[in-house]
Design a protein around this motif. Structure first.
Motif, PDB file in Angstrom:
ATOM      1  N   CYS A 102       0.863  -1.174   0.000  1.00 31.89           N
ATOM      2  CA  CYS A 102       0.000   0.000   0.000  1.00 31.89           C
ATOM      3  C   CYS A 102       0.911   1.239   0.000  1.00 31.89           C
ATOM      4  O   CYS A 102       1.681   1.442   0.932  1.00 31.89           O
ATOM      5  N   VAL A 103       0.843   2.048  -1.066  1.00 31.91           N
ATOM      6  CA  VAL A 103       1.782   3.153  -1.244  1.00 31.91           C
ATOM      7  C   VAL A 103       1.029   4.441  -1.561  1.00 31.91           C
ATOM      8  O   VAL A 103       0.087   4.440  -2.340  1.00 31.91           O
ATOM      9  N   LEU A 104       1.475   5.535  -0.959  1.00 33.33           N
ATOM     10  CA  LEU A 104       1.018   6.860  -1.340  1.00 33.33           C
ATOM     11  C   LEU A 104       2.259   7.607  -1.807  1.00 33.33           C
ATOM     12  O   LEU A 104       3.173   7.882  -1.024  1.00 33.33           O
ATOM     13  N   ASN A 105       2.315   7.891  -3.117  1.00 32.53           N
ATOM     14  CA  ASN A 105       3.522   8.427  -3.735  1.00 32.53           C
ATOM     15  C   ASN A 105       3.131   9.340  -4.884  1.00 32.53           C
ATOM     16  O   ASN A 105       2.203   9.062  -5.625  1.00 32.53           O
ATOM     17  N   PHE A 106       3.877  10.430  -5.040  1.00 34.43           N
ATOM     18  CA  PHE A 106       3.675  11.319  -6.179  1.00 34.43           C
ATOM     19  C   PHE A 106       5.028  11.794  -6.681  1.00 34.43           C
ATOM     20  O   PHE A 106       5.828  12.333  -5.909  1.00 34.43           O
ATOM     21  N   MET A 107       5.305  11.554  -7.949  1.00 36.51           N
ATOM     22  CA  MET A 107       6.545  11.965  -8.612  1.00 36.51           C
ATOM     23  C   MET A 107       7.791  11.497  -7.856  1.00 36.51           C
ATOM     24  O   MET A 107       8.744  12.245  -7.676  1.00 36.51           O
ATOM     25  N   GLY A 108       7.752  10.244  -7.382  1.00 32.89           N
ATOM     26  CA  GLY A 108       8.908   9.661  -6.721  1.00 32.89           C
ATOM     27  C   GLY A 108       9.031   9.962  -5.241  1.00 32.89           C
ATOM     28  O   GLY A 108       9.944   9.482  -4.584  1.00 32.89           O
ATOM     29  N   ILE A 109       8.111  10.746  -4.690  1.00 34.38           N
ATOM     30  CA  ILE A 109       8.148  11.082  -3.263  1.00 34.38           C
ATOM     31  C   ILE A 109       7.117  10.214  -2.539  1.00 34.38           C
ATOM     32  O   ILE A 109       5.912  10.375  -2.735  1.00 34.38           O
ATOM     33  N   THR A 110       7.593   9.282  -1.726  1.00 32.83           N
ATOM     34  CA  THR A 110       6.711   8.389  -0.981  1.00 32.83           C
ATOM     35  C   THR A 110       6.352   9.040   0.349  1.00 32.83           C
ATOM     36  O   THR A 110       7.222   9.376   1.146  1.00 32.83           O
TER      37      THR A 110
END
Length: 141
Positions: A102-110
């Protein structure tokens, strides 16, 4: 797909779905797909190099498809790898699912990994997992 989740550098992820880079050459060449929908499972390899442990005289798999009926707790799991891009999705997902974190990530920033807040930049899933959930050093006691 046959890509280990620890080798993927996620660049976008929203809880149950994620996309990332898989840059392990030559195993990233070609395509690998897998889908589990309730009790039906489908796997396909296309233009993939043969693994060293496989006993064969060929150098690559042009197309290999397997379909099976298997008991599964998942409603839906899907992963695909096309060259260096790895995409995966699972319903349900969570900390107990190693291959579909389960991951929350945007543009390589987790920002969140397996329900644990974090701030990691362009790291492979395995490195994030090791940072947040170090192996138990006293034998699981």
């Amino acid at each position: 797909g046959d890509v280990p989740s620890d080798e993927v550098c996620v660049f976008i992820g929203f809880i149950f779905c994620q996309e990332g880079f898989y840059c392990d050459c030559p195993s990233n060449l070609g395509c690998a797909h897998s889908l589990t929908l309730l009790c039906c499972s489908w796997d396909q390899l296309t233009c993939k190099s043969v693994r060293k442990e496989e006993k064969t005289t060929s150098c690559c798999v042009l197309n290999r498809t397997n379909c099976e009926l298997l008991p599964s707790l998942a409603i839906c799991k899907y992963r695909t790898q096309a060259c260096c891009v790895d995409t995966r999705m699972a319903i349900p997902t969570g900390p107990q699912d190693y291959e579909f974190p389960c991951v929350l990530n945007f543009m390589g920033i987790t920002c969140c990994f397996n329900c644990k807040p974090t701030l990691k930049f362009c790291k492979k899933t395995g490195a994030i997992r090791a940072d947040l959930f170090p192996p138990n050093t006293n034998g699981g006691l």
